[in-house]
Structures are given as structure tokens and as C-alpha cells.
Scaffold this active site. Sequence first.
Site, PDB file in Angstrom:
ATOM      1  N   ILE A   1     -17.117 -10.100  33.883  1.00  0.00           N
ATOM      2  CA  ILE A   1     -16.304 -10.260  35.094  1.00  0.00           C
ATOM      3  C   ILE A   1     -16.765  -9.371  36.239  1.00  0.00           C
ATOM      4  O   ILE A   1     -16.219  -9.444  37.344  1.00  0.00           O
ATOM      5  CB  ILE A   1     -14.815  -9.984  34.801  1.00  0.00           C
ATOM      6  N   GLY A   2     -17.795  -8.562  36.014  1.00  0.00           N
ATOM      7  CA  GLY A   2     -18.275  -7.724  37.105  1.00  0.00           C
ATOM      8  C   GLY A   2     -19.388  -6.792  36.669  1.00  0.00           C
ATOM      9  O   GLY A   2     -19.601  -6.565  35.473  1.00  0.00           O
ATOM     10  N   ARG A   3     -20.083  -6.295  37.679  1.00  0.00           N
ATOM     11  CA  ARG A   3     -21.132  -5.305  37.435  1.00  0.00           C
ATOM     12  C   ARG A   3     -20.948  -4.149  38.397  1.00  0.00           C
ATOM     13  O   ARG A   3     -20.736  -4.356  39.587  1.00  0.00           O
ATOM     14  CB  ARG A   3     -22.529  -5.909  37.613  1.00  0.00           C
ATOM     15  N   GLY A   4     -21.021  -2.946  37.871  1.00  0.00           N
ATOM     16  CA  GLY A   4     -20.901  -1.750  38.691  1.00  0.00           C
ATOM     17  C   GLY A   4     -22.217  -1.022  38.764  1.00  0.00           C
ATOM     18  O   GLY A   4     -23.259  -1.510  38.298  1.00  0.00           O
TER      19      GLY A   4
ATOM     20  N   ASP B   1     -14.516  10.077  46.665  1.00  0.00           N
ATOM     21  CA  ASP B   1     -15.298   8.876  46.983  1.00  0.00           C
ATOM     22  C   ASP B   1     -14.367   7.687  47.217  1.00  0.00           C
ATOM     23  O   ASP B   1     -14.574   6.601  46.674  1.00  0.00           O
ATOM     24  CB  ASP B   1     -16.309   8.568  45.878  1.00  0.00           C
TER      25      ASP B   1
ATOM     26  N   PHE C   1     -23.095   1.595  37.172  1.00  0.00           N
ATOM     27  CA  PHE C   1     -23.584   2.112  35.902  1.00  0.00           C
ATOM     28  C   PHE C   1     -23.509   1.143  34.741  1.00  0.00           C
ATOM     29  O   PHE C   1     -24.048   1.413  33.684  1.00  0.00           O
ATOM     30  CB  PHE C   1     -22.808   3.382  35.518  1.00  0.00           C
TER      31      PHE C   1
END
Length: 269
Positions: free
Chosen positions: A13-16, A130, A18
Site C-alpha cells: 500500500i505504499g513505499r517510504g 520533521d 526506508f
Amino acid sequence: MCTTTQYELCEEIGRGRFGTIYRCFDITTNEIYACKIINKTVLTDSTDRECLQNEPKYMTLLSPHPNILQIYDVSQDDDVLTIVMELCQPLTLFDKIFQNTLSEPQSASVMVQLISAINHCHRLGVAHRDLKPDNILFDSMGILKLGDFGSAEWFSEEKMMSGIVGTPYYVAPEILMGREYDEKVDVWSCGVILYMMLVGIPPFYGDDAVQIFEAVVRGNLRFPSRLFRSVSSSAKDLLRNMICKDASRRFSAQQVLMHPWILSRGETS
């Protein structure tokens, strides 16, 4: 590969930065979660490795809070770090701003939840460092969830923070100037996020990171009439107190929560 047999991975469902995030479910309860899997073998930078250890540590400490992404399980071996956390909608606050600017009541609703989370962090001696719309998620009920604590740091009255961290557009000027700083760097970032929610662009910008940082350090906050024509004076007053170059005069998270615009939930007469 997941390092625990309690959870079964489903679709990506996603890529970050890391790792990869999957939908997963607990085979003992059938509860649905998000599972972030990080391959530690590809990380050669010591700072990246520290960020990976920071995230579950701080998020576990700060839970439970209704506006902080909750972690349910952490496991690791020499090669893989696995973090099981609550499942959120695919759209971040950045996506919502990109689609359209938010009304003052909508912006106030987001800001109340975000500042409540930050105030909770600060009371426990943790600064996020951040904050940006990309790190602000929403659950299935639309409740804000703050994530990505990889750059978080301890602070106290006796211990200021140092080091250049953060993201262009959102980072506070004292960080870029190489000074020691306190938790109010988070309030600056929240102010920038509020500015963007209201008018769709950041208050400080440039053609590249260097120009953006130079604009941030100058800290010349403006409210162009073509953008702010319909924004209330109360909202602009709050922005001035959050995006204040002098950190000693900048609002704390608690002061933001007590501002009339926040208390009225952005409803102006």
C-alpha cells in the site's frame, strides 16, 4: 519477509524512504493493520540506521494518543525491521492540500489535532523535528495521525537540541543557522503547514534547496493580498505568532491551542 508468524501480509500500500508498507492482518484476531518492512542490509549510513531505531522507540513512548500513529508490534533480526501499526487512509495531508486549499474551519480542525499531538510530545520532552504534510495521515474516520518520528529528539530546559534536520519549506531558521534550538522548531513547521492549508503554497520558497533555505533564514513572512483576501485577520495573527523568526517570541504549542482562532475552530464573524 515478515519476522513474526502472527501477521499475514496482503497487498503493498505504499513505499517510504526506508521500506515498503503492506496491509496485513493478525491471524489470531483478524484485525487489519499496516506493516512496514525495512531491509536493514541496504542501509550503510549511520544516521539512517539511527532514524530506524528512533521511530518505533519514540512512537511507542508517545502512545496512546488519539492523534499519534499507534504502533502495535516491533520485531527485527540482523537483516529486517518490521513495524506493525494502525492502518490509515492512503491520502496524506499533502495530497489533500494538493487537491485543493482548505477552508478556515477545515484547517483549524487539522491544526487542533496536529498541535494537540505536538503538545503531548513536548510535555514528554520529545520534539518531532520533521513536521510536514507528508507525515500527517488520517484513519478511516478522518482522525489525524502524526507519524514518522525518525528525526525525533529528547530535549529539556537543561538540554537544547542541535544538528541540521528537517525538510525544505518546513524547517525552522534557527536549525539552518547552526544554533542550538528548542522544541519551538515544531511550532514553526506547524505554522508553515497552516499557511499551506489556507492558500496552497509555502510562505518561503525558491528554485532549489539553497534558495529555499535562504528565504527561510530571512524569515520575511508575507500575506499576498491575491492569496489572503478571504483569510481572516485572526488566522493571520496566529500565523505571525507561529512563523516568528525570534524563537523566544514564537508561540509554544500550548499557546497555539489557546489562540482565539483555534478556540473558535476557524469560525470567524
